[in-house]
Design a protein around this motif. Structure first.
Motif, PDB file in Angstrom:
ATOM      1  N   PHE A  80       0.841  -1.198   0.000  1.00 28.29           N
ATOM      2  CA  PHE A  80       0.000   0.000   0.000  1.00 28.29           C
ATOM      3  C   PHE A  80       0.875   1.246   0.000  1.00 28.29           C
ATOM      4  CE2 PHE A  80      -2.053   3.468   2.369  1.00 28.29           C
ATOM      5  CZ  PHE A  80      -3.147   3.671   1.533  1.00 28.29           C
ATOM      6  N   VAL A  81       0.515   2.205  -0.827  1.00 28.56           N
ATOM      7  CA  VAL A  81       1.258   3.468  -0.870  1.00 28.56           C
ATOM      8  C   VAL A  81       0.269   4.618  -0.665  1.00 28.56           C
ATOM      9  CG1 VAL A  81       2.868   4.880  -2.201  1.00 28.56           C
ATOM     10  CG2 VAL A  81       2.816   2.410  -2.555  1.00 28.56           C
ATOM     11  N   ASN A  82       0.518   5.427   0.361  1.00 31.56           N
ATOM     12  CA  ASN A  82      -0.357   6.571   0.649  1.00 31.56           C
ATOM     13  C   ASN A  82       0.145   7.781  -0.156  1.00 31.56           C
ATOM     14  OD1 ASN A  82      -0.750   8.811   3.468  1.00 31.56           O
ATOM     15  ND2 ASN A  82      -2.200   8.338   1.877  1.00 31.56           N
ATOM     16  N   ASP A  83      -0.343   7.852  -1.389  1.00 35.32           N
ATOM     17  CA  ASP A  83       0.142   8.904  -2.285  1.00 35.32           C
ATOM     18  C   ASP A  83      -0.946   9.191  -3.319  1.00 35.32           C
ATOM     19  OD1 ASP A  83       1.774  10.684  -3.628  1.00 35.32           O
ATOM     20  OD2 ASP A  83       3.410   9.260  -3.959  1.00 35.32           O
ATOM     21  N   ASN A  84      -0.719  10.218  -4.113  1.00 34.31           N
ATOM     22  CA  ASN A  84      -1.640  10.541  -5.196  1.00 34.31           C
ATOM     23  C   ASN A  84      -1.282   9.665  -6.401  1.00 34.31           C
ATOM     24  OD1 ASN A  84      -2.853  11.971  -7.517  1.00 34.31           O
ATOM     25  ND2 ASN A  84      -3.341  13.478  -5.944  1.00 34.31           N
ATOM     26  N   PHE A  85      -2.278   9.150  -7.101  1.00 35.16           N
ATOM     27  CA  PHE A  85      -1.957   8.280  -8.232  1.00 35.16           C
ATOM     28  C   PHE A  85      -1.250   9.003  -9.369  1.00 35.16           C
ATOM     29  CE2 PHE A  85      -6.812   8.561  -8.855  1.00 35.16           C
ATOM     30  CZ  PHE A  85      -6.769   9.539  -9.844  1.00 35.16           C
ATOM     31  N   ILE A  86      -1.219  10.324  -9.312  1.00 35.10           N
ATOM     32  CA  ILE A  86      -0.474  11.055 -10.342  1.00 35.10           C
ATOM     33  C   ILE A  86       1.023  10.704 -10.270  1.00 35.10           C
ATOM     34  CG2 ILE A  86       0.088  13.176  -9.072  1.00 35.10           C
ATOM     35  CD1 ILE A  86      -0.799  14.697 -11.617  1.00 35.10           C
ATOM     36  N   ASN A  87       1.453  10.214  -9.110  1.00 36.11           N
ATOM     37  CA  ASN A  87       2.869   9.846  -8.942  1.00 36.11           C
ATOM     38  C   ASN A  87       3.131   8.376  -9.257  1.00 36.11           C
ATOM     39  OD1 ASN A  87       3.466  12.450  -8.043  1.00 36.11           O
ATOM     40  ND2 ASN A  87       2.737  11.923  -5.981  1.00 36.11           N
ATOM     41  N   ILE A  88       2.259   7.777 -10.018  1.00 39.60           N
ATOM     42  CA  ILE A  88       2.297   6.333 -10.257  1.00 39.60           C
ATOM     43  C   ILE A  88       3.649   5.865 -10.829  1.00 39.60           C
ATOM     44  CG2 ILE A  88       1.258   6.452 -12.579  1.00 39.60           C
ATOM     45  CD1 ILE A  88      -0.536   4.091 -11.533  1.00 39.60           C
ATOM     46  N   ASP A  89       4.245   6.657 -11.705  1.00 40.37           N
ATOM     47  CA  ASP A  89       5.534   6.265 -12.292  1.00 40.37           C
ATOM     48  C   ASP A  89       6.622   6.203 -11.219  1.00 40.37           C
ATOM     49  OD1 ASP A  89       5.111   8.988 -12.089  1.00 40.37           O
ATOM     50  OD2 ASP A  89       6.057   9.507 -13.980  1.00 40.37           O
ATOM     51  N   GLU A  90       6.630   7.215 -10.352  1.00 40.21           N
ATOM     52  CA  GLU A  90       7.621   7.242  -9.258  1.00 40.21           C
ATOM     53  C   GLU A  90       7.368   6.105  -8.277  1.00 40.21           C
ATOM     54  OE1 GLU A  90      10.306   9.139  -8.634  1.00 40.21           O
ATOM     55  OE2 GLU A  90       9.979   9.775 -10.718  1.00 40.21           O
ATOM     56  N   ILE A  91       6.103   5.857  -8.006  1.00 43.67           N
ATOM     57  CA  ILE A  91       5.747   4.795  -7.039  1.00 43.67           C
ATOM     58  C   ILE A  91       6.282   3.454  -7.536  1.00 43.67           C
ATOM     59  CG2 ILE A  91       3.775   3.493  -6.080  1.00 43.67           C
ATOM     60  CD1 ILE A  91       2.207   6.198  -6.107  1.00 43.67           C
ATOM     61  N   LEU A  92       6.076   3.168  -8.831  1.00 39.98           N
ATOM     62  CA  LEU A  92       6.546   1.887  -9.382  1.00 39.98           C
ATOM     63  C   LEU A  92       8.070   1.837  -9.412  1.00 39.98           C
ATOM     64  CD1 LEU A  92       3.976   1.151 -12.226  1.00 39.98           C
ATOM     65  CD2 LEU A  92       4.078   0.209  -9.918  1.00 39.98           C
ATOM     66  N   LYS A  93       8.665   2.976  -9.738  1.00 38.40           N
ATOM     67  CA  LYS A  93      10.131   3.024  -9.774  1.00 38.40           C
ATOM     68  C   LYS A  93      10.713   2.686  -8.398  1.00 38.40           C
ATOM     69  CE  LYS A  93      13.430   6.324 -11.397  1.00 38.40           C
ATOM     70  NZ  LYS A  93      13.530   7.735 -11.742  1.00 38.40           N
ATOM     71  N   ARG A 229      -2.002   9.947 -19.175  1.00 37.65           N
ATOM     72  CA  ARG A 229      -0.879  10.078 -20.132  1.00 37.65           C
ATOM     73  C   ARG A 229       0.315   9.213 -19.722  1.00 37.65           C
ATOM     74  NH1 ARG A 229      -2.333  11.695 -24.635  1.00 37.65           N
ATOM     75  NH2 ARG A 229      -4.238  12.848 -24.343  1.00 37.65           N
ATOM     76  N   LYS A 230       0.449   8.954 -18.424  1.00 34.95           N
ATOM     77  CA  LYS A 230       1.613   8.181 -17.961  1.00 34.95           C
ATOM     78  C   LYS A 230       1.401   6.678 -18.101  1.00 34.95           C
ATOM     79  CE  LYS A 230       3.201  11.414 -14.407  1.00 34.95           C
ATOM     80  NZ  LYS A 230       3.583  11.558 -13.008  1.00 34.95           N
ATOM     81  N   LEU A 231       0.146   6.245 -18.227  1.00 37.42           N
ATOM     82  CA  LEU A 231      -0.134   4.811 -18.089  1.00 37.42           C
ATOM     83  C   LEU A 231       0.380   3.919 -19.219  1.00 37.42           C
ATOM     84  CD1 LEU A 231      -3.701   4.908 -16.499  1.00 37.42           C
ATOM     85  CD2 LEU A 231      -1.475   4.825 -15.381  1.00 37.42           C
ATOM     86  N   PRO A 232       0.228   4.309 -20.499  1.00 35.82           N
ATOM     87  CA  PRO A 232       0.635   3.375 -21.552  1.00 35.82           C
ATOM     88  C   PRO A 232       2.055   2.842 -21.372  1.00 35.82           C
ATOM     89  CG  PRO A 232      -0.605   5.155 -22.504  1.00 35.82           C
ATOM     90  CD  PRO A 232      -0.392   5.509 -21.060  1.00 35.82           C
ATOM     91  N   GLN A 233       2.978   3.682 -20.939  1.00 31.86           N
ATOM     92  CA  GLN A 233       4.371   3.240 -20.769  1.00 31.86           C
ATOM     93  C   GLN A 233       4.522   2.251 -19.622  1.00 31.86           C
ATOM     94  OE1 GLN A 233       3.164   6.290 -21.465  1.00 31.86           O
ATOM     95  NE2 GLN A 233       4.744   7.794 -20.954  1.00 31.86           N
ATOM     96  N   LEU A 234       3.541   2.204 -18.735  1.00 32.88           N
ATOM     97  CA  LEU A 234       3.684   1.372 -17.537  1.00 32.88           C
ATOM     98  C   LEU A 234       2.999   0.019 -17.680  1.00 32.88           C
ATOM     99  CD1 LEU A 234       2.942   4.142 -14.885  1.00 32.88           C
ATOM    100  CD2 LEU A 234       5.176   3.342 -15.659  1.00 32.88           C
ATOM    101  N   LEU A 235       2.342  -0.189 -18.814  1.00 34.02           N
ATOM    102  CA  LEU A 235       1.582  -1.425 -18.981  1.00 34.02           C
ATOM    103  C   LEU A 235       2.305  -2.407 -19.897  1.00 34.02           C
ATOM    104  CD1 LEU A 235      -1.921   0.219 -19.323  1.00 34.02           C
ATOM    105  CD2 LEU A 235      -1.168  -1.224 -17.449  1.00 34.02           C
ATOM    106  N   GLY A 236       2.419  -3.650 -19.449  1.00 30.11           N
ATOM    107  CA  GLY A 236       3.075  -4.692 -20.242  1.00 30.11           C
ATOM    108  C   GLY A 236       2.126  -5.274 -21.285  1.00 30.11           C
TER     109      GLY A 236
END
Ligand SMILES: C[S@@+](CC[C@H](N)C(=O)[O-])C[C@H]1O[C@@H](n2cnc3c(N)ncnc32)[C@H](O)[C@@H]1O
Length: 303
Positions: A80-93, A229-236
């Motif tokens: 679980f990550v308590n953050d805004n989903f706008i930071n999804i790229d950083e969260i995964l990194k 806009r960030k999602l396509p790069q994060l999906l396999g």
């Protein structure tokens, strides 16, 4: 007190859960994101369906207690990550994850947020005019209502609430606040239109104004646009995105974005899972009236 005891029966009922799961098709050893964890209804369903991992995000720190309960059961399958989903790229990194196999969003506010008077989301009951999903945000509804110019307030109520009476509502608010600062949800309702009947066209006359303020306080539309806009790069390969929205402004953003990334021209990475938007059936709406405006759309990565 046990964590489980904190979770009471007024907790959130997930909307369009079976339909979203059908889009996501959770499978063993895959990684999914629940970008709007809430009380974890979607996360639990995904984890119960397959031996997979879920990364759950919620900007509301109150979601933590629900996460603890799920973490006890699923341990290293759940983060679980308590953050805004706008930071999804950083969260995964930060979690050393390059791509995921699916992501689900169930936008808007949870029942826990709506029903807690202290959060100020609802005009039924009285509480401070707050409306922040994330208490680290600095702008509250109180600030907007008391500090915007009349025209700014009217435009906000019209653009984000679709309220036809936005000008007169803004005028009434501005007149009222000259006498006293508007601090509570009840005072705002009183200020908006002291003589109004509560219900017009079957909805409470404050509904649209409260929606508009909430969208602005949480910067919901801009956040959604930038996140998509960030999602396509994060999906396999074969990964899916499933998004549940609750009002037309959000739905339009999702619809347009999905259309853009799944045009029938060569080189497109995504295809729409359902040509038509998915909505709750009559039984779901009867059991959970909050589902009535929900719309689900999904796309799958084809290449
Ligand atoms: C409708 S509820 C989700 C309920 C959840 N699906 C369940 O079954 O319990 C939406 C949740 O998303 C969170 N949320 C909304 N916008 C967010 C954002 N930009 N970033 C992170 N969380 C957000 C809210 O705090 C709220 O808890």
């Amino acid at each position: 007190m046990q964590v489980n005891e904190l979770i009471t029966k007024q907790d959130h009922t997930p909307v369009l859960l079976a339909e979203a799961l059908e889009m996501l098709q959770p499978q063993d050893n895959k990684v999914y994101i629940d970008a709007t964890f809430g009380a974890g209804g979607y996360t639990k369903a995904i984890l119960n369906k397959a031996n997979c991992t879920v990364i759950a995000i919620d900007c509301d720190s109150n979601a933590q207690k629900y996460a603890e309960a799920i973490g006890e059961k699923f341990r290293n399958k759940f983060h679980f990550v308590n953050d805004n989903f706008i930071n999804i790229d950083e969260i995964l990194k930060n979690l050393n994850i390059n791509s995921v196999d699916g992501i689900v969003f169930d936008l808007g506010v949870s029942s826990m947020q709506l029903d807690n008077k202290e959060r100020g989301f609802s005009f039924s009951g009285n509480g401070p005019l707050d409306m922040r999903m994330d208490n680290r945000l600095t702008t509250t509804a109180e600030k907007l209502v008391n500090e915007l110019y009349e025209k700014e307030l009217a435009d906000l109520i019209y653009n984000y609430g679709g309220e036809r009476k936005s000008r007169s509502i803004a005028k009434n608010i501005v007149q009222f606040r000259q006498r006293e600062r508007i601090l509570t949800t009840a005072k705002l309702v009183e200020a908006m239109n002291p003589n109004a009947r509560s219900y017009q066209d079957n909805i409470h006359f404050a509904t649209r104004t409260f929606q508009a303020l909430r969208i602005m306080v949480n910067n919901e539309l801009e956040t959604l646009k930038l996140t998509l806009r960030k999602l396509p790069q994060l999906l396999g390969p074969q990964a899916t995105m499933a998004i549940v929205t609750f009002h037309s402004l959000e739905d339009k953003i999702v619809k347009d974005f999905f259309k853009e990334i799944s045009q029938d021209s060569s080189g497109n990475l995504f295809e729409r899972i359902n040509k038509k938007v998915v909505t709750p059936n009559y039984q779901e709406i009867r059991k959970n009236p909050r589902a009535r405006s929900a719309k689900l759309r999904g796309v799958r990565r084809v290449l």
